[in-house]
Enzyme design. Structure first.
Site, PDB file in Angstrom:
ATOM      1  N   SER A 168       0.841  -1.199   0.000  1.00  0.00           N
ATOM      2  CA  SER A 168       0.000   0.000   0.000  1.00  0.00           C
ATOM      3  C   SER A 168       0.877   1.250   0.000  1.00  0.00           C
ATOM      4  O   SER A 168       1.986   1.250   0.559  1.00  0.00           O
ATOM      5  CB  SER A 168      -0.843  -0.019   1.272  1.00  0.00           C
ATOM      6  OG  SER A 168      -1.412   1.243   1.493  1.00  0.00           O
ATOM      7  N   TYR A 181      -2.333  -1.506  10.811  1.00  0.00           N
ATOM      8  CA  TYR A 181      -2.539  -2.030   9.442  1.00  0.00           C
ATOM      9  C   TYR A 181      -1.357  -1.654   8.550  1.00  0.00           C
ATOM     10  O   TYR A 181      -0.746  -2.504   7.894  1.00  0.00           O
ATOM     11  CB  TYR A 181      -3.847  -1.487   8.849  1.00  0.00           C
ATOM     12  CG  TYR A 181      -3.908  -1.651   7.348  1.00  0.00           C
ATOM     13  CD1 TYR A 181      -4.090  -2.906   6.783  1.00  0.00           C
ATOM     14  CD2 TYR A 181      -3.719  -0.557   6.490  1.00  0.00           C
ATOM     15  CE1 TYR A 181      -4.100  -3.071   5.403  1.00  0.00           C
ATOM     16  CE2 TYR A 181      -3.731  -0.714   5.118  1.00  0.00           C
ATOM     17  CZ  TYR A 181      -3.922  -1.966   4.576  1.00  0.00           C
ATOM     18  OH  TYR A 181      -3.909  -2.125   3.206  1.00  0.00           O
ATOM     19  N   LYS A 226       1.900  -3.892   6.574  1.00  0.00           N
ATOM     20  CA  LYS A 226       2.330  -3.820   5.167  1.00  0.00           C
ATOM     21  C   LYS A 226       3.839  -3.564   5.087  1.00  0.00           C
ATOM     22  O   LYS A 226       4.554  -4.213   4.322  1.00  0.00           O
ATOM     23  CB  LYS A 226       1.569  -2.716   4.424  1.00  0.00           C
ATOM     24  CG  LYS A 226       0.091  -2.990   4.252  1.00  0.00           C
ATOM     25  CD  LYS A 226      -0.150  -4.123   3.278  1.00  0.00           C
ATOM     26  CE  LYS A 226      -1.556  -4.656   3.361  1.00  0.00           C
ATOM     27  NZ  LYS A 226      -1.761  -5.937   2.701  1.00  0.00           N
TER      28      LYS A 226
HETATM   29  P1  NAD Z   1     -10.791  -7.411   0.974  1.00  0.00           P
HETATM   30  O1  NAD Z   1     -11.018  -7.435   2.440  1.00  0.00           O
HETATM   31  O2  NAD Z   1     -11.969  -7.189   0.086  1.00  0.00           O
HETATM   32  O3  NAD Z   1     -10.097  -8.771   0.499  1.00  0.00           O
HETATM   33  C1  NAD Z   1      -9.226  -9.515   1.334  1.00  0.00           C
HETATM   34  C2  NAD Z   1      -9.701 -10.955   1.297  1.00  0.00           C
HETATM   35  O4  NAD Z   1      -8.837 -11.743   2.132  1.00  0.00           O
HETATM   36  C3  NAD Z   1     -11.119 -11.128   1.844  1.00  0.00           C
HETATM   37  O5  NAD Z   1     -11.900 -11.874   0.915  1.00  0.00           O
HETATM   38  C4  NAD Z   1     -10.925 -11.876   3.155  1.00  0.00           C
HETATM   39  O6  NAD Z   1     -12.014 -12.736   3.428  1.00  0.00           O
HETATM   40  C5  NAD Z   1      -9.627 -12.628   2.895  1.00  0.00           C
HETATM   41  N1  NAD Z   1      -8.847 -12.973   4.091  1.00  0.00           N
HETATM   42  C6  NAD Z   1      -8.461 -12.159   5.100  1.00  0.00           C
HETATM   43  N2  NAD Z   1      -7.747 -12.842   6.004  1.00  0.00           N
HETATM   44  C7  NAD Z   1      -7.673 -14.128   5.545  1.00  0.00           C
HETATM   45  C8  NAD Z   1      -7.058 -15.317   6.033  1.00  0.00           C
HETATM   46  N3  NAD Z   1      -6.401 -15.337   7.188  1.00  0.00           N
HETATM   47  N4  NAD Z   1      -7.165 -16.445   5.296  1.00  0.00           N
HETATM   48  C9  NAD Z   1      -7.848 -16.462   4.130  1.00  0.00           C
HETATM   49  N5  NAD Z   1      -8.447 -15.362   3.610  1.00  0.00           N
HETATM   50  C10 NAD Z   1      -8.360 -14.213   4.329  1.00  0.00           C
HETATM   51  O7  NAD Z   1      -9.661  -6.332   0.682  1.00  0.00           O
HETATM   52  P2  NAD Z   1      -9.141  -5.742  -0.705  1.00  0.00           P
HETATM   53  O8  NAD Z   1      -9.537  -4.320  -0.765  1.00  0.00           O
HETATM   54  O9  NAD Z   1      -9.484  -6.640  -1.822  1.00  0.00           O
HETATM   55  O10 NAD Z   1      -7.592  -5.777  -0.435  1.00  0.00           O
HETATM   56  C11 NAD Z   1      -6.780  -6.857  -0.848  1.00  0.00           C
HETATM   57  C12 NAD Z   1      -5.368  -6.634  -0.349  1.00  0.00           C
HETATM   58  O11 NAD Z   1      -4.894  -5.388  -0.843  1.00  0.00           O
HETATM   59  C13 NAD Z   1      -5.270  -6.562   1.173  1.00  0.00           C
HETATM   60  O12 NAD Z   1      -4.064  -7.184   1.577  1.00  0.00           O
HETATM   61  C14 NAD Z   1      -5.223  -5.079   1.440  1.00  0.00           C
HETATM   62  O13 NAD Z   1      -4.568  -4.781   2.630  1.00  0.00           O
HETATM   63  C15 NAD Z   1      -4.445  -4.577   0.232  1.00  0.00           C
HETATM   64  N6  NAD Z   1      -4.705  -3.161  -0.059  1.00  0.00           N
HETATM   65  C16 NAD Z   1      -5.997  -2.720  -0.217  1.00  0.00           C
HETATM   66  C17 NAD Z   1      -6.234  -1.363  -0.455  1.00  0.00           C
HETATM   67  C18 NAD Z   1      -7.648  -0.841  -0.593  1.00  0.00           C
HETATM   68  O14 NAD Z   1      -7.849   0.366  -0.448  1.00  0.00           O
HETATM   69  N7  NAD Z   1      -8.647  -1.673  -0.889  1.00  0.00           N
HETATM   70  C19 NAD Z   1      -5.164  -0.461  -0.542  1.00  0.00           C
HETATM   71  C20 NAD Z   1      -3.862  -0.945  -0.414  1.00  0.00           C
HETATM   72  C21 NAD Z   1      -3.647  -2.307  -0.169  1.00  0.00           C
HETATM   73  N1  UFG Z   2     -12.888  11.061   3.249  1.00  0.00           N
HETATM   74  C1  UFG Z   2     -13.925  11.921   3.587  1.00  0.00           C
HETATM   75  N2  UFG Z   2     -15.061  11.376   4.121  1.00  0.00           N
HETATM   76  C2  UFG Z   2     -15.225  10.036   4.322  1.00  0.00           C
HETATM   77  C3  UFG Z   2     -14.154   9.166   3.959  1.00  0.00           C
HETATM   78  C4  UFG Z   2     -13.001   9.720   3.444  1.00  0.00           C
HETATM   79  O1  UFG Z   2     -13.822  13.123   3.428  1.00  0.00           O
HETATM   80  O2  UFG Z   2     -16.281   9.620   4.818  1.00  0.00           O
HETATM   81  C5  UFG Z   2     -11.662  11.633   2.659  1.00  0.00           C
HETATM   82  C6  UFG Z   2     -10.421  11.384   3.492  1.00  0.00           C
HETATM   83  O3  UFG Z   2     -10.293  12.379   4.477  1.00  0.00           O
HETATM   84  C7  UFG Z   2      -9.327  11.398   2.426  1.00  0.00           C
HETATM   85  C8  UFG Z   2     -10.024  10.837   1.187  1.00  0.00           C
HETATM   86  O4  UFG Z   2     -11.429  10.979   1.422  1.00  0.00           O
HETATM   87  O5  UFG Z   2      -8.946  12.722   2.151  1.00  0.00           O
HETATM   88  C9  UFG Z   2      -9.725   9.364   0.949  1.00  0.00           C
HETATM   89  O6  UFG Z   2     -10.000   8.614   2.134  1.00  0.00           O
HETATM   90  P1  UFG Z   2     -10.115   7.035   2.150  1.00  0.00           P
HETATM   91  O7  UFG Z   2     -10.459   6.620   3.532  1.00  0.00           O
HETATM   92  O8  UFG Z   2     -11.020   6.571   1.059  1.00  0.00           O
HETATM   93  O9  UFG Z   2      -8.656   6.542   1.742  1.00  0.00           O
HETATM   94  P2  UFG Z   2      -7.245   6.850   2.439  1.00  0.00           P
HETATM   95  O10 UFG Z   2      -6.425   7.581   1.427  1.00  0.00           O
HETATM   96  O11 UFG Z   2      -7.394   7.445   3.767  1.00  0.00           O
HETATM   97  O12 UFG Z   2      -6.692   5.359   2.680  1.00  0.00           O
HETATM   98  C10 UFG Z   2      -6.584   4.413   1.613  1.00  0.00           C
HETATM   99  C11 UFG Z   2      -6.832   3.008   2.159  1.00  0.00           C
HETATM  100  C12 UFG Z   2      -5.732   2.598   3.100  1.00  0.00           C
HETATM  101  C13 UFG Z   2      -4.411   2.771   2.444  1.00  0.00           C
HETATM  102  C14 UFG Z   2      -4.239   4.150   1.903  1.00  0.00           C
HETATM  103  C15 UFG Z   2      -2.985   4.213   1.104  1.00  0.00           C
HETATM  104  O13 UFG Z   2      -8.048   2.957   2.862  1.00  0.00           O
HETATM  105  O14 UFG Z   2      -5.884   1.220   3.382  1.00  0.00           O
HETATM  106  O15 UFG Z   2      -5.329   4.490   1.041  1.00  0.00           O
HETATM  107  O16 UFG Z   2      -2.798   5.404   0.510  1.00  0.00           O
HETATM  108  F1  UFG Z   2      -3.434   2.518   3.336  1.00  0.00           F
END
Ligand code: NAD
Ligand code: UFG
Length: 333
Positions: free
Chosen positions: A124, A149, A153
């Protein structure tokens, strides 16, 4: 010869499985449904018209994971499985460290045991911390993380780097995602968090659907173009495709540790999202201005040049696509 996708029924994982199946890859998925549902398995099959093997397995369960490797010839792993809610990680650090760190360690041990040494890890942009400038490039070191979290990472990136130092026959790609939004154009899969969403786009979707009264915009006094926070929003299908390029990189170069930003390189503000969402979908998103959210940075976006040059990957979808596809999914789910 199959690609194992951990967390493959989650938001990003499901879209990546779709892209892998479109490429006729043999795919094996494991997930324990802690943050997804079994319906996603059938939805992926419906979108692609293709079959894949699914195992309901917690990656902490070494024996069950070994069985997956026993029954399939896994050559590469795309590792999505993890817990991802920033606020929850502050309240439940032990659960987050155990699931994300121990889960990854178990996975890596089993991979080594079965001589499978190619992994793509979902990292991330949060690992950069606050670099004092908005544009993040891979040559910057990891910064100070602000929640458990984010720390998981950064720690997993380090674990993978150390693993490579100990055994340079591993091939490792660390993909640093910026802000994934949007959904598959079929409307069948998308981001469907339980309860009140933390992230902006799922919150906007629920407000537009009338399931929450209004959006709180966290701060309008940031030093940005309109005072609201700026992020690099990237369509989840573009992000999913980046994993195909990463697999190709590992198939070509075989070993090493490679780090890539996956973002568009464009920063959009919270108000840009609200206005574009309203415009392309013809809906209202009522909002109020609320205080800044602790831990938020004013502005951050990717320098995606390295992924373009080394992986041949660029994000193709624009903000309109992201808002339209998010709403299309929300309306039907
Ligand atoms: P998500 O929660 O939708 O998907 C993660 C999946 O992993 C889920 O289906 C969950 O059931 C499964 N899981 C969790 N723990 C497990 C375990 N111990 N064994 C088996 N399955 C397990 O999340 P996502 O948004 O698809 O994110 C996927 C990956 O990308 C994550 O590692 C997350 O941290 C990373 N990531 C997500 C974002 C974001 O904003 N969505 C940003 C940066 C990184
Ligand atoms: N925001 C609002 N109102 C809300 C939610 C978010 O104004 O109800 C704003 C936040 O303040 C921020 C922007 O929208 O300025 C984006 O916020 P998000 O929560 O959607 O995303 P973040 O950038 O805070 O975080 C995301 C993922 C994290 C990851 C990070 C990496 O959620 O897991 O990006 O850049 F670590």
């Amino acid at each position: 010869m199959a690609i194992l996708v951990t967390g493959g029924t989650g938001y990003i994982g499901s879209h990546t499985v779709v892209e892998l199946l479109h490429k006729n890859e043999e795919v094996v998925v494991v997930d324990n449904f802690i943050n997804s549902s079994s319906e996603v398995v059938d939805k992926i099959k419906k979108i692609t018209g293709k079959e894949f093997k699914f195992y309901e397995v917690d990656i902490l369960d070494k024996e069950k994971l070994q069985k997956v490797f026993e029954e399939n010839h896994i050559t590469e792993v795309i590792h999505f499985a993890g817990l991802k809610a920033v606020g929850e990680s502050v309240a439940k650090p032990l659960e987050y460290y155990n699931n994300n760190i121990t889960g990854t360690l178990v996975l890596l041990q089993v991979m080594r045991e079965y001589d499978c040494k190619k992994i793509i890890f979902s990292s991330s942009a949060t690992v950069y911390g606050d670099q004092g400038v908005p544009k993040y490039v891979e040559t910057m070191g990891r910064g100070k993380t602000t929640n458990p979290y984010g720390t998981t990472k950064a720690m997993i990136e380090k674990i993978l780097e150390d693993l490579y130092v100990s055994d340079n026959t591993w091939g490792i790609v660390l993909l640093r995602y910026f802000n994934p939004v949007g959904a598959h154009e079929s409307g069948l899969i998308g981001d469907n968090p339980n309860g009140i969403p933390n992230n902006l786009m799922p919150y906007v979707q629920k407000v537009a659907a009338g399931r929450l009264p209004e959006l709180s915009i966290y701060g309008n006094d940031y030093p940005t173009k309109d005072g609201t926070g700026v992020r690099d929003f990237i369509h989840v299908v573009d992000l999913a495709k980046g994993h195909i390029n990463a697999i190709e990189k590992l198939e070509k170069d075989k070993t090493g540790v490679y780090v890539y930003n996956l973002g568009t390189g464009i920063g959009y503000s919270v108000l840009d999202i609200v206005n574009t969402f309203e415009k392309v979908n013809g809906v209202k998103v009522p909002y109020k201005i609320a205080p800044r959210r602790a831990g938020d940075l004013a502005e951050l976006y990717a320098d995606p040049t390295k992924a373009k040059e080394e992986l041949g990957w660029v994000a193709e979808k624009n903000l309109e696509d992201m808002c339209r596809d998010s709403w299309n999914f929300a309306k039907t789910n």
